[in-house]
Design a protein around this motif. Structure first.
Motif, PDB file in Angstrom:
ATOM      1  N   THR A   1       0.833  -1.198   0.000  1.00 40.61           N
ATOM      2  CA  THR A   1       0.000   0.000   0.000  1.00 40.61           C
ATOM      3  C   THR A   1       0.862   1.240   0.000  1.00 40.61           C
ATOM      4  O   THR A   1       0.646   2.190  -0.759  1.00 40.61           O
ATOM      5  CB  THR A   1      -0.875  -0.008   1.265  1.00 40.61           C
TER       6      THR A   1
ATOM      7  N   PRO B   1      -6.931   3.579  -6.405  1.00 36.79           N
ATOM      8  CA  PRO B   1      -6.589   3.361  -5.001  1.00 36.79           C
ATOM      9  C   PRO B   1      -7.157   2.059  -4.472  1.00 36.79           C
ATOM     10  O   PRO B   1      -8.126   1.518  -5.005  1.00 36.79           O
ATOM     11  CB  PRO B   1      -7.199   4.562  -4.285  1.00 36.79           C
ATOM     12  N   GLU B   2      -6.518   1.590  -3.413  1.00 36.17           N
ATOM     13  CA  GLU B   2      -6.873   0.312  -2.828  1.00 36.17           C
ATOM     14  C   GLU B   2      -8.284   0.322  -2.258  1.00 36.17           C
ATOM     15  O   GLU B   2      -9.052  -0.609  -2.441  1.00 36.17           O
ATOM     16  CB  GLU B   2      -5.853   0.035  -1.720  1.00 36.17           C
ATOM     17  N   ASP B   3      -8.620   1.405  -1.540  1.00 37.24           N
ATOM     18  CA  ASP B   3      -9.918   1.459  -0.898  1.00 37.24           C
ATOM     19  C   ASP B   3     -10.829   2.383  -1.701  1.00 37.24           C
ATOM     20  O   ASP B   3     -10.783   3.588  -1.556  1.00 37.24           O
ATOM     21  CB  ASP B   3      -9.751   1.962   0.537  1.00 37.24           C
TER      22      ASP B   3
ATOM     23  N   ARG C   1     -11.112  -5.751  -5.777  1.00 32.70           N
ATOM     24  CA  ARG C   1     -11.581  -6.108  -4.438  1.00 32.70           C
ATOM     25  C   ARG C   1     -13.095  -5.901  -4.316  1.00 32.70           C
ATOM     26  O   ARG C   1     -13.630  -4.855  -4.633  1.00 32.70           O
ATOM     27  CB  ARG C   1     -10.858  -5.249  -3.405  1.00 32.70           C
TER      28      ARG C   1
ATOM     29  N   SER D   1     -13.316   4.866   0.256  1.00 29.11           N
ATOM     30  CA  SER D   1     -12.786   5.990   1.014  1.00 29.11           C
ATOM     31  C   SER D   1     -11.861   6.869   0.193  1.00 29.11           C
ATOM     32  O   SER D   1     -11.779   8.065   0.441  1.00 29.11           O
ATOM     33  CB  SER D   1     -12.089   5.506   2.288  1.00 29.11           C
ATOM     34  N   ASP D   2     -11.162   6.304  -0.789  1.00 29.02           N
ATOM     35  CA  ASP D   2     -10.184   7.117  -1.515  1.00 29.02           C
ATOM     36  C   ASP D   2     -10.486   7.282  -3.005  1.00 29.02           C
ATOM     37  O   ASP D   2      -9.959   8.178  -3.641  1.00 29.02           O
ATOM     38  CB  ASP D   2      -8.778   6.491  -1.396  1.00 29.02           C
ATOM     39  N   GLY D   3     -11.317   6.395  -3.541  1.00 31.49           N
ATOM     40  CA  GLY D   3     -11.474   6.381  -4.990  1.00 31.49           C
ATOM     41  C   GLY D   3     -12.625   7.212  -5.506  1.00 31.49           C
ATOM     42  O   GLY D   3     -12.551   7.772  -6.587  1.00 31.49           O
TER      43      GLY D   3
END
Lengths: 524, 441, 431
Positions: free
Chosen positions: A295, A336-338, A428, A341-343
């Motif tokens: 990350t 982004p991974e999340d 994910r 919350s971030d994308g």
């Protein structure tokens, strides 16, 4: 104590999280509940613990039906639970954490912390925990916090202990220690319900295995079952995803990282002296167990984290102190991974989310003014191109399913000329159809000549996409290997075994069984 | 603001033991020496030595008086040469600053006594300088007035911290003080008994808290918004009733009532401190009890443990069967009652009739005192006393006719609070879950 | 499969090691539970969102909130009236009297409120009859300007409670450059307006910079700055160098005519150019939020700072910029008071405009147009309140009660729906 569930059903609105679940946990048995993320394991445990009320079915303890109106009832009945996210107040001491809710008092409502301390010491001694009753929770390492949770449960005379994904936050060493603790507890007569999706751990410790999928029990197994049997039950579909792709035609290496070191807030090294390069037209997959620095690597590349040392170069230019905005402008696409919350911004419309990191650039803006007509037109084009199912591009993005939200993110990041694509956990939480679509788009981007870095903890995804695989462990790259490296070898490398040794061990068949050596990678 | 990365990586704890032997240098963060405090002390000490001492005009006298009416024995007025005293005190401050530098250099921690001592000496230097050549500096009256002005602040700060430690931000302390002042005055007047007002005031404060929690807990309305709006509402209602009912028949509804002073035998005879602390009305004694009780019960009782839990990590409390929202409501009501008592000090505590908006922003200073006191009862007590002192000092100085502008002194508490929340004065950390509605499944 | 964390299994992925996990992150859930605070679905074209608001009943909720608040205010007016109290003495003998007298009292008060704010049908001349409406606009001007500043903050996720201090600073700067400096006509008041905006911007900027650099909570800092501004003003009003007069009164000398905002209508109307400034400011804020890249950043940070940062938006830059613009707007509100209405600087020149502005922004749901309308309403309350007080003896304080109840109700739409038994709007569920 014997715990029996019969026909438990739990709904959240239209979603059925648990469907008619039967489960028997015999006294002194470690019963593993195995299932993918989102299969409904945690919901089921919350039902047992009295946090959720079931919509149907019955809980029986020693063959007597019980109803729990809250966790208090469950605890009184002898059920203890260690949540995946610890239920510990960070500023409390261990003794205070133990006392909370079951406060020993000495008149006037004053706490008898001495007795709480004594309980901590007694239980610690019995299991060799070495926990200081006066330590502050937030100062303790994760493994110790988990032991505090176990002490909490035991201090309330739990005869059945539910451990919800207990190893998700542990290092392999801590996982080994936990397994020892579990065995010790079993010896002393405590039943354990062990929730996990990690096959190796299950095989190492469970007496009995129940597999659930999509909220329903799909089968029982013994620890002697092979991993591929278990995986088959758990996943319920062909585990080997394959997306057709041409062999890579890599060209120049336009992106490289030299000696990159990143520290976390507390000053610990999380990315440790990394060096690698990515060529145009190739996908480098970064594999590894969650929390091994991937990350932070991705965030350092896009500029969300400042490296402690080392350089990142793109197209022959050092990115140095460039801001996130500058890096996006230089053609880095970032998934982004999340996502939630971030994308994306949940309250923003789909149209606005499609320009989230390009709103101030042509063609969407000139000077300070946005160009609504262009934004709308391009958004409609992207909806078409990425097959996003929606009612209106003016609706908030929160009205879309996860898969469609991710398509919005991809349409934004892939919908322009890229000099580098960095995608973290791109699939994910998506269904199979969406995964396939996302993978195809990423491969198309590669074929268009973009260097791609895909960070994924899912080995299937890594194997499906990668042209080369970099395995990360504890902030370092254990090795960069070709895409046809055997899964077992990758698993060993994800546990920190150096490349040569891993390949050698797989070759001579002495592949591993203990968990710490292959902490992750449920290799079917 | 949360960090961008959702997970922290625990792995570099034991870098050398991995099977791969990948040795990651565990960069154990080194604590820097904090030079901030010695620098502040040094600047203050030198400024005080220069401004109050060396640069001040000579030949003036400052007279401290300690008299009060029922002293056991009288301390005669103490005249001192202003300049010499200030120079001497300034030198003491310089020495103290040097001690602080030494302590920082040798990484020794100085106790709470140090800033306290430094503060007292500094204040005396300031007093000596500001009252030079002017009238007398009435020390006892200064302290007594400071305590009186602090009482509502202290009650207000206690209200604030009980609420916030339970997870409810209370901006409505101002309104609760005002409501307490109003109802205390009206009830005391109507029943012609100041003690009746003492029972009414907490009810008024708690009523405001009822509205606060109703909207905050039931409807998840932002607590800051409700607080701000409630303050306006209480001003509106009390001012409206003041202009109508209370003004139509002031003899019945707004006659002055005063809680009598109850000197505590022996203790009240101690010179200077005795009359200040122990010849007070019951409200002040109640304040002592509330502060001490909260200090003990918040940190050492079952109630306090649960309160801190629901303010820091409500879900953890919920999983051990604690009803988060009920506890929050009850604690906030209790807090409201405490603030209501503080409001009573404006009217029956001081022997005044109710006046429009008579809380005059004290609720906001109480909030500041709570923050400066780091959500601790004793800390908030001292912060409130500091604020009360600076306010009374402004009054006294303008009364004895010194050149120091009172407005700038009055500004001081607010400036200090801004510096505190900006991290210039110690680190303040609010309860983690404050202001966030708890929504259980 | 390996260990990804699936959102449906674990609520949110904010797994810090201590397991501090907050219940359903409000910003991610699509709009906060605070209906008034940070509005949900921002960023749709105005017309579209107005339509949707009407459909979803939030405008209805606003109107009903006003109705409930007026009703509750009426109860208070009746309860405090001696005549009404007298009828209660024989309520069981002749209950009709009570209702008649109560109705008379309340309706008289509200009629006076209406006459004092919209149209005085009892006035002797047309000019006098129309004047109340223009007075409402005069009172509304600073409320709208300061309210826009607060609304801008709310939209960007900042709780700027410091409108009061920013208005004071604006008034201070506008006044000082209005009476201490001689400049040609037009240029003078324009310059004074600009300086007022600068003054407010500096004051709000302090909070913005502290928040951006040190993380200092803007609520606390702005509350403290309000008080500091108040004392600063009263200090300066004791200093003759500042107030340009040696009078002992805590008031400045009168501003030059060149600095006064030109009247829009002849005497006896007081409506001045400030109202035009308020209209322009409303349009500006609308453009800023809905049509500019800057506003896109503001709203993005307000809705989800993490995603905004990932998209390359500098959150601290936004924090500082928003506060500066908000402060400038509030500062203009202070200027409208000094340069338009009062003509000089006094300790009470800002009244409670800064606090009222918060309620204005909340009632306006932090939208520019909504804030403008809410400002008009509260301006009308203010203007009408004076006539009500002088003619019927109902204290103007009732206006505060009505205003605050309106905002409380607006912030809790479910409560209003419960009161009126309205259906709950169908909630869009994420598929």
């Amino acid at each position: 104590m014997k715990l029996e569930l019969s026909g438990i059903t739990k709904r959240f609105g239209p979603l059925v999280a648990n469907r008619d679940i039967d489960l028997v946990v015999e006294p002194g048995e470690i019963h593993a509940l195995l299932g993918e993320n989102g299969a409904g394991k945690s919901t089921l445990m919350n039902v047992i613990y009295g946090l959720y009320r079931p919509d149907g079915g019955q809980i029986l303890i020693d063959d007597r039906p019980v109803t729990f109106s809250g966790p208090g009832d469950a605890v009184a009945a002898g059920i203890g639970m260690v949540h995946q996210h610890f239920m510990l107040v960070p500023v409390f001491t261990v003794a205070e954490s133990l006392a909370l809710g079951y406060e020993p008092t000495k008149g006037m409502g004053l706490l008898d912390l001495a007795s709480a301390r004594e309980t901590v010491r007694t239980i610690s001694e019995r299991f060799g925990f070495d926990i200081d009753p006066d330590a502050i929770i937030e100062d303790l390492p994760v493994g110790a916090q988990q032991r505090v949770e176990i002490i909490k449960a035991l201090s309330r005379d739990a005869e059945i202990l539910i451990l919800d994904e207990p190893t998700a936050v542990l290092t392999p060493q801590e996982t080994d220690e936990l397994i020892e603790i579990m065995k010790q507890l079993r010896e002393q007569g405590t039943s354990i319900v062990f929730i996990t999706h990690k096959l190796r751990e299950v095989r190492a410790v469970a007496d009995k295995i129940t597999v659930i999928r999509r909220g329903a029990v799909v089968g029982e197994a013994s620890p002697e079952s092979s991993e591929s049997e278990l995986a088959g039950l758990m996943v319920g579909r062909d585990v080997h995803l394959t997306t057709d792709k041409e062999p890579a035609r890599p060209q120049d290496e336009t992106f490289s990282v030299e000696g990159l070191t990143v520290l976390d807030k507390a000053g610990f090294v999380v990315v440790d002296d990394l060096s690698f390069g990515v060529r145009q037209g190739e996908i480098l997959a970064v594999a590894g167990v969650q929390g091994n620095g991937q990350t932070e690597l991705a965030e350092a590349i896009i500029g969300l984290r400042e490296p402690h040392s080392g350089t990142i170069s793109l197209d022959g230019r050092r990115l140095g102190g460039d801001s996130v905005k500058a890096r996006l402008a230089s053609g880095i696409g970032f998934v982004p991974e999340d996502r939630s919350s971030d994308g994306v911004i949940a309250g923003f419309s789909i149209r606005e989310n499609m320009i989230l990191d390009q709103y101030d650039r042509p063609p969407y803006a000139s000077g300070l003014a946005l160009k609504p007509a262009v934004i709308r037109e391009k958004a409609l084009e992207k909806v078409e191109e990425f097959d996003i199912r929606l009612t209106s591009i003016d609706d908030p993005i929160s009205t879309l399913s996860g898969g469609n939200q991710q398509k919005v993110v991809l349409s934004r990041e892939l919908g322009r000329e890229l000099s580098l694509l960095v995608a973290s956990q791109p699939t994910r939480g998506l269904d199979v159809g969406s995964i396939e679509f996302v993978h195809k788009r990423i491969i198309a981007e590669r074929d268009a000549g973009t260097p791609c870095i895909i960070v994924s903890t899912e080995l299937d995804e890594v194997l499906n996409l990668a042209d080369r695989i970099a395995v990360m462990y504890r902030g370092r790259i254990v090795g960069i290997v070709p895409a046809d490296t055997p899964r077992d070898a990758l698993g060993l490398m994800m546990a920190g075994v150096p490349e040569d040794e891993a390949l050698a061990r797989v070759a001579d068949g002495s592949a591993v069984t203990t968990v710490s050596q292959a902490a992750e990678g449920d290799l079917p | 603001m949360s960090t961008v990365a959702p997970d922290r990586t625990p792995q570099p704890r034991d870098p050398s033991s991995g099977p791969g032997g990948a040795a990651a240098p565990a960069a154990a963060p080194v604590k820097q020496r904090a030079w901030k405090y010695p620098v502040v002390y040094s600047v203050l000490a030198l400024a005080s030595l220069l401004v109050f001492g060396l640069l001040a005009g000579g030949g003036k006298q400052t007279t401290f008086t300690f008299a009060s009416r029922n002293d056991f024995f009288t301390i005669p007025p103490l005249p001192v040469p202003s300049k010499a005293t200030c120079v001497a005190l300034g030198l003491v401050l310089v020495v103290l600053a040097a001690v602080s530098i030494w302590a920082t250099f040798t990484r020794r921690r100085l106790g709470v006594w140090f800033p306290l001592l430094f503060g007292i000496v500094f204040v005396f230097a300031f007093l000596t300088w500001s009252a030079a050549g002017a009238g007398r500096m009435p020390v006892t009256a200064l302290l007594a007035g400071a305590l009186a002005l602090s009482v509502p602040l202290i009650f207000g700060a206690m209200c604030g911290l009980v609420g916030e430690r339970s997870g409810i931000i209370n901006i409505a302390i101002e309104g609760q003080l005002l409501a307490g002042a109003f109802l205390a005055a009206v009830v005391a007047s109507a029943l012609q008994n100041p003690y009746a007002g003492l029972f009414a005031a907490p009810i008024a404060g708690a009523l405001v808290a009822v509205v606060l929690t109703f909207f905050a807990v039931r409807y998840w309305v932002d607590q800051i918004i409700i607080g701000v709006v409630l303050n306006v509402l209480v001003v509106g209602v009390t001012s409206f009733l003041f202009s109508t009912v209370l003004t139509q028949d002031p003899a019945t509804w707004n006659a002055r009532q005063q809680l009598p002073n109850l000197p505590i035998p022996l203790l009240s005879d101690i010179p200077v401190i005795g009359p200040v602390l122990f010849n007070q009305n019951i409200l002040v004694y109640l304040m002592y009890v509330v502060v001490v009780a909260l200090q003990i019960f918040i940190f050492r009782s079952k109630w306090g443990l649960r309160m801190r839990a629901i303010g820091e990590h409500p879900k953890a409390a919920d999983t051990v069967g604690i009803n988060v929202n009920r506890n929050r409501v009850l604690n906030t009501l209790l807090a409201g009652a405490i603030a209501g008592l503080g409001g009573a000090f404006f009217t029956i505590g001081s022997g005044l009739a109710f006046g429009k908006e008579m809380s005059a922003g004290q609720g906001y200073i109480a909030l500041a005192a709570m923050i400066l006191g780091k959500w601790n009862p004793m800390g908030a007590l001292f912060a409130a006393l500091l604020f009360g002192f600076s306010k009374n000092l402004a009054n006294v100085l303008s009364a004895i006719g010194t050149p120091v502008p009172s407005q700038l002194l009055l500004m001081l508490p607010y400036v200090v609070t801004v510096l505190a929340v900006a991290g210039f004065v110690g680190r303040v950390r609010a309860p983690a879950a404050e202001g966030k509605p708890y929504i259980s499944q | 499969m390996t260990n990804g964390t699936n959102p449906s299994d674990a609520p949110g992925t904010e797994t810090s090691v201590t397991g501090q996990e907050q219940p359903a992150d409000t910003s991610a859930a699509g709009g906060t539970p605070t209906a008034g605070g940070t509005p949900a679905a921002g960023g749709t074209p105005a017309a579209n969102s107005v339509l949707r608001d009407i459909m979803s009943g939030s405008w209805l909720v606003s109107v009903l909130s006003v109705v409930v608040a007026l009703a509750l205010g009426g109860v208070l007016i009746a309860a405090a009236d001696p005549d009404v109290q007298a009828t209660l003495g024989y309520f069981f003998a002749r209950p009709g009297d009570f209702f008649i007298v109560a109705w008379q009292t309340v309706s008289e008060a509200y009629m006076a409120l209406l006459r004092g704010s919209i149209f005085d049908w009892e006035a002797r001349s047309l000019v006098r009859a129309v004047r109340p409406f223009t007075e409402s606009l005069v009172a509304a001007t600073p409320l709208i300007l300061a309210g826009l500043g607060i609304a801008l903050g709310f939209r960007s996720g900042l709780f700027n409670i410091g409108g009061q201090g920013q208005v004071v600073l604006g008034a201070m700067f506008a006044g000082y450059f209005g009476y201490a400096l001689g400049l040609p006509p037009v240029i003078h008041f324009l310059f004074a307006l600009v300086m007022a905006a600068v003054g407010g911007a500096i004051w709000a900027g302090i909070a913005g910079v502290l928040k951006a650099r040190t993380g200092a909570n803007e609520v606390i800092v702005t509350i403290m700055l309000n008080s500091i501004a108040g004392y600063l003003l009263s200090y300066l009003l004791t200093q003759s160098w500042f107030k340009a007069t040696s009078s002992a009164n805590p008031a400045s000398r009168t501003i030059f005519d060149t600095a006064a905002l030109p009247p829009l209508l002849p005497d006896p109307f007081r409506l001045h150019l400030g109202f035009v400034v308020a209209i322009l400011a409303t349009l500006f804020v609308w453009w800023l939020l809905e049509r500019s890249t800057l506003g896109f950043e503001f709203r993005a940070v307000g809705e989800n700072p993490d995603a905004a940062r990932t998209a390359g938006i500098s959150v601290s830059r936004v924090t500082i910029l928003v506060m500066i613009i908000a402060g400038a707007l509030a500062g203009l509100g202070g200027a409208a008071q000094v340069l338009g209405t009062e003509g000089k600087l006094t300790g009470g020149v800002a009244g409670t405009i800064g606090f009222d502005a918060i309620t204005v922004a909340l009632l306006g749901r932090s939208r520019p147009l909504g804030t403008f309308l809410a400002g008009l309403l509260f301006g009308a309350f203010k203007a009408g309140g004076y006539l009500m007080q002088s003619q019927t003896g109902t204290p103007i304080d009732i206006v505060l009660v009505v205003q605050s109840i309106i905002v409380l109700l607006i912030a809790a739409p479910p409560l209003v729906r419960t009161i009126f038994r309205l259906p709950t709007p169908a909630k869009k569920v994420a598929a």
